[in-house]
Motif scaffolding. Structure first.
Motif, short mmCIF file in Angstrom:
data_model
loop_
_atom_site.label_atom_id
_atom_site.label_comp_id
_atom_site.label_asym_id
_atom_site.label_seq_id
_atom_site.Cartn_x
_atom_site.Cartn_y
_atom_site.Cartn_z
N THR A 61 3.37 11.94 -2.42
CA THR A 61 3.10 11.72 -1.00
C THR A 61 1.62 11.39 -0.83
OG1 THR A 61 4.83 13.26 -0.37
CG2 THR A 61 3.20 12.72 1.30
N ILE A 218 3.50 -0.07 -3.14
CA ILE A 218 3.81 -0.03 -1.71
C ILE A 218 4.34 -1.40 -1.28
CG2 ILE A 218 2.88 0.35 0.59
CD1 ILE A 218 0.80 2.17 -0.62
N HIS A 219 5.42 -1.39 -0.52
CA HIS A 219 6.05 -2.65 -0.13
C HIS A 219 6.42 -2.61 1.36
CE1 HIS A 219 6.96 -1.91 -4.42
NE2 HIS A 219 6.66 -3.19 -4.56
N THR A 220 6.59 -3.78 1.93
CA THR A 220 7.07 -3.85 3.31
C THR A 220 8.47 -3.23 3.37
OG1 THR A 220 7.93 -6.08 2.90
CG2 THR A 220 5.72 -5.90 3.88
N ASP A 222 8.83 0.09 3.48
CA ASP A 222 8.66 1.50 3.13
C ASP A 222 8.45 2.34 4.39
OD1 ASP A 222 8.93 0.83 0.52
OD2 ASP A 222 6.81 1.05 -0.01
N GLN A 223 8.91 3.58 4.34
CA GLN A 223 8.77 4.47 5.48
C GLN A 223 7.41 5.15 5.49
OE1 GLN A 223 12.21 7.07 5.14
NE2 GLN A 223 13.22 6.02 6.84
N GLN A 238 7.74 2.00 10.03
CA GLN A 238 8.12 1.18 8.88
C GLN A 238 7.05 0.13 8.63
OE1 GLN A 238 11.69 -1.40 9.17
NE2 GLN A 238 12.44 -0.31 7.36
N LEU A 277 2.50 8.74 3.47
CA LEU A 277 3.32 7.68 2.90
C LEU A 277 4.05 8.25 1.68
CD1 LEU A 277 4.15 4.69 2.83
CD2 LEU A 277 2.11 4.23 1.48
N LEU A 279 5.95 8.02 -1.59
CA LEU A 279 6.18 7.09 -2.70
C LEU A 279 7.23 7.68 -3.65
CD1 LEU A 279 2.46 6.20 -3.43
CD2 LEU A 279 4.04 5.02 -1.92
N LYS A 280 7.51 6.99 -4.71
CA LYS A 280 8.50 7.44 -5.67
C LYS A 280 8.03 8.69 -6.40
CE LYS A 280 11.23 5.83 -9.63
NZ LYS A 280 11.48 4.71 -10.57
#
Length: 357
Positions: A61, A218-220, A222-223, A238, A277, A279-280
């Motif tokens: 995170t 990070i990509h468009t 993503d929450q 988003q 944000l 992330l994985k």
């Protein structure tokens, strides 16, 4: 005889004392030296705490801060000068795209338009006569071209006047909410005069930045989750756009997220936001306590416990959490990491561990 015996006794006593000095003092000196060496060795050992580095799950995170901005926002300003003859702005109310907001006096323009339209009618009639005369070779081609040019020029003047008349009316460019009004009916305004602000706040944009090292993950779409001071609700947005470069001054890159501002009370543009944000997650991360990292001129290091001594090792760091930092290179699972007394510890110091977590 007695006189000779006394000096001999004295010499004998002195010799005996010298002999005792050579026989007894070296042993005492050696014993003293050994005692001091043992004490010195004991004093040089530093008593510290340590932990065993283990593979752990890291919920990736990323925290940042950002600002809320209106989805669309504009300052309502005129393009031409004139006196306000119609003011249809009600402060703080919603307006629709294309709704008339303000009208400037256009009587002189309308009169000029009427004149130009009359001139165009006359120019068309003249051009038609010239064309007939040209057909029987009564005039030259140049005379006909001049008449036709008057027609085209008048038409251009009419279009210009119509465009200027259109500029005397200000329409809402999008659905939104009108802010405060800064003019009154009858005010003479010029291009650039601030009339009011118009903002679309049913959707808001969240602008924030993250370190450049995350550019590839990070990509468009993503929450993003964020909170705003004074509001207890946790909002969700988003990511809709990512800046295609990293800022050279801050080594960060900028992102923009969009969310529906449909909860009461509604958020307002300009608010400060705490952003998270997600992330994985990483299942095999090497996490160490934050205080175990020792900054140096060219990066970061840690101290490991090896064979009773402190070993300083350069490391590369990754994600930070509140209490831990991910190590991406430099150490391995199972290493013993020193966690206390780092400011007074030097490479090669003998270490005695009091506690191992």
């Amino acid at each position: 005889m007695s006189k000779l015996r006394t000096p001999l006794i004295i010499l004998l006593i002195i010799g005996t004392l010298i002999l005792l000095k050579f026989l007894l003092f070296p042993a005492a000196k050696k014993e003293s030296g050994n005692t001091l060496g043992a004490a010195k060795s004991k004093i040089s050992e530093i008593r510290l705490s340590a932990t065993i580095i283990k593979l752990q799950k890291l919920d990736n995170t990323l925290s940042s801060t950002g600002s809320l901005i209106a989805n669309e926002e504009v300052q309502v300003q005129p393009e031409v000068s004139g006196k306000i003859t119609g003011l249809y702005i009600k402060e703080g109310t919603p307006v629709l795209k294309g709704q008339l907001l303000l009208k400037i006096n256009d009587q002189d323009l309308i009169a000029n338009l009427t004149k130009l339209q009359s001139n165009l009618s006359l120019a068309n009639q003249n051009a038609l006569r010239q064309k007939k005369l040209l057909a029987i070779h009564a005039i030259s081609q140049q005379e006909y071209d001049t008449a036709q040019n008057v027609v085209e020029s008048t038409r251009a003047d009419i279009e210009f006047t119509k465009a200027t008349i259109l500029k005397t009316r200000l329409y809402a460019p999008f659905n939104g909410r009108i802010g405060l009004r800064y003019v009154s009916m009858g005010t003479y305004i010029n291009p650039g005069t601030k009339i009011a602000s118009l903002a679309q706040i049913d959707h808001l944009k969240l602008d924030f930045s993250v370190p450049g090292q995350y550019a590839g993950v990070i990509h468009t779409g993503d929450q993003v989750f964020f909170t705003v001071q004074g509001f207890t609700h946790k909002y969700e947005a988003q990511i809709t756009a990512i800046e295609p470069k990293i800022d050279m001054a801050t080594r960060t890159f900028h992102l923009r997220a969009l969310f529906k501002n449909n909860k009461e009370p509604a958020l307002l543009p300009g608010a400060f936001a705490d952003v998270q944000l997600v992330l994985k997650a990483t299942n095999n991360a090497l996490l160490v306590p934050t205080q175990a990292i020792v900054p140096v001129l060219k990066g970061q290091t840690v101290f490991l416990y090896k064979s009773g001594k402190a070993l300083q090792v350069p490391v590369e760091i990754g994600i930070r959490t509140d209490a831990q930092i991910q190590i991406t290179a430099g150490v391995h699972a199972g290493d013993t990491l020193i966690t206390t007394g780092l400011l007074s510890t030097r490479p090669g110091d003998a270490v005695l561990l009091d506690k191992i977590n």
